[in-house]
Design an enzyme around this catalytic site. Structure first.
Site, short mmCIF file in Angstrom:
data_model
loop_
_atom_site.label_atom_id
_atom_site.label_comp_id
_atom_site.label_asym_id
_atom_site.label_seq_id
_atom_site.Cartn_x
_atom_site.Cartn_y
_atom_site.Cartn_z
N HIS A 1 0.83 -1.21 0.00
CA HIS A 1 0.00 0.00 0.00
C HIS A 1 0.86 1.26 0.00
O HIS A 1 2.05 1.23 0.35
CB HIS A 1 -0.93 0.01 1.21
CG HIS A 1 -0.19 0.08 2.52
ND1 HIS A 1 0.31 1.26 3.05
CD2 HIS A 1 0.14 -0.89 3.41
CE1 HIS A 1 0.92 1.02 4.20
NE2 HIS A 1 0.83 -0.28 4.44
N GLU B 1 -2.20 -6.73 7.47
CA GLU B 1 -0.89 -6.63 8.07
C GLU B 1 -0.79 -7.52 9.31
O GLU B 1 -1.81 -7.94 9.88
CB GLU B 1 -0.62 -5.16 8.45
CG GLU B 1 0.74 -4.88 9.09
CD GLU B 1 1.91 -5.28 8.21
OE1 GLU B 1 2.09 -6.50 7.98
OE2 GLU B 1 2.68 -4.39 7.79
#
Length: 276
Positions: A11, A89
């Site tokens: 990202h 994550e």
């Protein structure tokens, strides 16, 4: 033979990335202005790649990045992005929302080192790797299912210009790797998959592909590069082959790892933040 392309992008930057504050799963920060510029730059870099599937972590920073990348694509702007919690994550428990320095201090107090240290309420590296393994096996099953539905590949190759399968990073690969990607229509893919995820997760996933599945790496890749966290919107690309649809023994080639040439003009630091 089942063959699919796998492109994995971290990202874009958030203000927490810039300030070296752990986000994990509990802090759902949006992209910063720089992060949006990075995501747009990655989208331009990948604009000539025709993806068949797009998957993203369901955390906001990844979702915004995936949307920006598709928004720049010439062939699949309207492709549905599927959000998958397996791409989140690593969970850092009590360290989430706190400076990276705090995590290092916790590890030191426990007599351990990052990234192997697991703070209270966090995920172990083995747990992250298990999520990554499960998701990768899901992708392999997806590709095998597509090939079984269309064994001749007619619907994939019909009316599809060869240029749509030219990958933008072949200039950065060794001659052998580049030629394997550009050798013509015989290399039509059963699927071409884009995945948007997170730095620590990707580091563990790539480690699994190399250590457990014997992924072939570019000849010029160093050990430090392999163990580094991807820069924000760093691009990695793999080609996965499954002989006779055999899911247990995939043949994986890494074409590039954490490619960041698209960030040259963005104005942000391209060096990966050492957030484990």
């Amino acid at each position: 033979m089942v063959r699919f392309g796998l492109t994995v992008v971290r990202h874009g930057e958030t203000r927490y990335n810039k300030d070296k504050i752990l986000q994990g799963q509990g802090v759902d920060e949006p992209l910063s202005a720089t992060g949006f510029r990075q995501a747009d730059a990655a989208g331009v870099f990948l604009s000539n790649v025709k993806f068949t599937h797009v998957f993203s972590s369901d955390l906001l920073r990844a979702k915004q990045t995936a949307t920006a990348i598709l928004g720049k694509n010439k062939f699949c702007r309207d492709l549905e992005i599927k959000y998958d919690a397996r791409l989140r994550e690593r969970k850092y428990g009590v360290a989430e929302g706190r400076p990276l320095a705090d995590l290092k201090a916790m590890a030191k107090d426990a007599g351990e080192q990052c990234p192997s240290f697991t703070p209270s309420g966090g995920e172990t590296l083995d747990e992250v790797r298990e999520r990554a393994r499960d998701f990768f096996e899901f992708l392999c099953q997806l590709a095998v299912g597509l090939e079984q539905k269309d064994p001749g590949g007619s619907s994939r190759s019909s009316g599809t210009p060869k240029e749509q399968f030219v990958f933008p990073w072949t200039d950065h690969c060794s001659e052998g790797e580049a030629s394997s990607e550009g050798s013509g229509s015989s290399k039509i893919l059963d699927a071409n998959i884009l995945v948007v995820s997170h730095g620590a997760y990707m580091r563990n996933w790539f480690g699994y592909l190399v250590s457990d599945l014997n992924c072939t790496l570019p000849a010029n890749l160093t050990k430090s590069q392999l163990s580094s966290v991807s820069p924000n919107t760093g691009v990695s690309h793999f080609v996965v082959k499954l002989e006779n649809g055999n899911l247990s023994k995939p043949e994986i080639m890494c074409v590039c790892l954490n490619q960041d040439s698209h960030l040259v003009d963005v104005g942000a630091e391209c060096v990966a933040s050492k957030v484990f």
